[in-house]
Motif scaffolding. Structure first.
Motif, PDB file in Angstrom:
ATOM      1  N   ASN A  50       0.885  -1.321   0.145  1.00 25.65           N
ATOM      2  CA  ASN A  50      -0.037  -0.221   0.002  1.00 25.65           C
ATOM      3  C   ASN A  50       0.833   1.276  -0.096  1.00 25.65           C
ATOM      4  O   ASN A  50       1.357   1.577   1.034  1.00 25.65           O
ATOM      5  CB  ASN A  50      -0.936  -0.141   1.286  1.00 25.65           C
ATOM      6  N   TRP A  51       1.093   1.856  -1.199  1.00 24.94           N
ATOM      7  CA  TRP A  51       1.996   2.931  -1.396  1.00 24.94           C
ATOM      8  C   TRP A  51       1.344   4.311  -0.637  1.00 24.94           C
ATOM      9  O   TRP A  51       2.257   5.336  -0.526  1.00 24.94           O
ATOM     10  CB  TRP A  51       2.093   3.296  -2.808  1.00 24.94           C
ATOM     11  N   LYS A  52      -0.154   4.298  -0.308  1.00 20.60           N
ATOM     12  CA  LYS A  52      -0.587   5.576   0.272  1.00 20.60           C
ATOM     13  C   LYS A  52      -0.389   6.595  -0.725  1.00 20.60           C
ATOM     14  O   LYS A  52      -0.269   6.454  -1.750  1.00 20.60           O
ATOM     15  CB  LYS A  52      -0.141   5.678   1.456  1.00 20.60           C
ATOM     16  N   GLU A  55      -7.230   4.546   7.437  1.00 21.09           N
ATOM     17  CA  GLU A  55      -6.965   5.826   7.126  1.00 21.09           C
ATOM     18  C   GLU A  55      -8.082   6.520   6.390  1.00 21.09           C
ATOM     19  O   GLU A  55      -8.578   7.694   6.493  1.00 21.09           O
ATOM     20  CB  GLU A  55      -5.809   6.152   6.323  1.00 21.09           C
ATOM     21  N   ARG A  56      -9.033   5.751   5.509  1.00 20.06           N
ATOM     22  CA  ARG A  56     -10.288   5.886   5.175  1.00 20.06           C
ATOM     23  C   ARG A  56     -11.383   6.152   6.044  1.00 20.06           C
ATOM     24  O   ARG A  56     -11.904   6.879   5.923  1.00 20.06           O
ATOM     25  CB  ARG A  56     -10.678   4.913   3.897  1.00 20.06           C
ATOM     26  N   PRO A 107      -4.169  -3.927  12.968  1.00 16.33           N
ATOM     27  CA  PRO A 107      -4.542  -2.900  14.335  1.00 16.33           C
ATOM     28  C   PRO A 107      -4.043  -1.546  13.996  1.00 16.33           C
ATOM     29  O   PRO A 107      -2.780  -1.214  13.633  1.00 16.33           O
ATOM     30  CB  PRO A 107      -3.746  -3.612  15.320  1.00 16.33           C
ATOM     31  N   ILE A 108      -4.776  -0.457  14.419  1.00 16.26           N
ATOM     32  CA  ILE A 108      -4.613   0.643  13.997  1.00 16.26           C
ATOM     33  C   ILE A 108      -3.298   1.099  14.594  1.00 16.26           C
ATOM     34  O   ILE A 108      -2.395   2.096  13.841  1.00 16.26           O
ATOM     35  CB  ILE A 108      -5.764   1.459  14.272  1.00 16.26           C
ATOM     36  N   TRP A 109      -2.985   0.899  15.754  1.00 16.89           N
ATOM     37  CA  TRP A 109      -2.051   1.355  16.659  1.00 16.89           C
ATOM     38  C   TRP A 109      -0.640   0.878  16.091  1.00 16.89           C
ATOM     39  O   TRP A 109       0.378   1.411  16.448  1.00 16.89           O
ATOM     40  CB  TRP A 109      -2.318   1.012  18.051  1.00 16.89           C
TER      41      TRP A 109
END
Ligand code: PEP
Length: 246
Positions: A6-8, A93-94, A168-170
């Motif tokens: 995932n390059w973001k 992030e979305r 996990p978001i963290w």
């Protein structure tokens, strides 16, 4: 194993082209399947560099509608038009910056299916959820709400491939990695939850996967690969992660 990148919102056009060429080389020796999620403006570049290779590619988001007055958005069929096979749905992030709900994510996955795109569906708990012991409940809610909605909308007719990413978001972009015990527990929980819905799908781990922790994570029983953010931007590091996925 599946290793997804995932390059973001990173890389110049020149650097994106160079990295795609490196991925092409990395795939020659890889036993894992590679999928790269590029910024939408680089879909044509990815189509150019990756056609006739085994590296698949996709976009990081699509709109839930087929078409219309949605300035700045892109549709699933536009993504498919560039030869892309995949779209990332429900990345934290979305969810965080674009207020995406479990139902909206299901609608995006359904629209993707109608355009012939496969989906990687991301789930994961916040640090607060982890500290309060709510991780399993939160991830179970994300899975069941979205997947039941998606199953009802697609009416069993779709041939869309589904992959789940537990992130996990963290642990995303923080350098903090979930412990092997935490990953094992959550992956087993995700597999049990989707089995209860009649779904079988590979489950990837995402969250600060790096060359030095990849092999241990890939050795876990219910881990079917990784979704890699930051480390996917460096060809050498990414090739080491791919090499660990034997
Ligand atoms: C991601 O963006 O999905 C991700 C896992 O990022 P990182 O590897 O940088 O934590």
């Amino acid at each position: 194993m599946i290793i997804a990148a995932n390059w973001k919102m990173n890389l110049s056009r020149q650097n994106a082209g160079d990295l795609l060429k490196s991925y092409r080389d990395i795939s020659a020796d890889a036993s894992a399947s590679l999928i790269t999620f590029v910024p939408a403006c680089y879909l044509a570049l990815a189509e150019d560099v990756l056609s006739k290779t085994s590296v698949q590619f996709g976009a990081q988001d699509c709109h839930a509608a087929e078409k219309g007055a949605f300035t700045g958005d892109i549709s699933a069929s536009m993504i498919a038009d560039f030869g892309a096979g995949w779209v990332l749905c429900g990345h934290s992030e979305r969810r965080q910056y674009h207020a995406e709900t479990d139902n909206l994510i299901a609608e995006k996955m359904t629209q993707a299916a109608q355009s012939g795109l496969n989906a990687i569906f991301c789930v994961g708990e916040s640090h607060e959820d982890r500290l309060s012991g709510a991780s399993v409940d939160v991830v179970t809610r994300q899975l069941t709400t979205t997947l039941q909605h998606w199953q009802a909308a697609r009416g069993g007719r779709s041939t869309q491939s589904l992959v789940i990413a537990y992130e996990p978001i963290w642990a995303i972009g923080t350098g903090l990695v979930a412990s092997l015990e935490q990953i094992s527990e959550m992956h087993a929980g995700v597999k049990a939850c989707i089995a209860g819905l009649g779904i079988t799908a590979p489950v990837l781990y995402g969250g600060s996967v790096k060359p030095d922790n990849a092999a241990d994570i890939f050795a876990l029983a219910d881990v079917d690969g990784a979704l890699v953010g930051g480390a996917s931007l460096d060809a050498e590091g990414f090739s080491q992660i791919v090499a660990a996925a034997r």
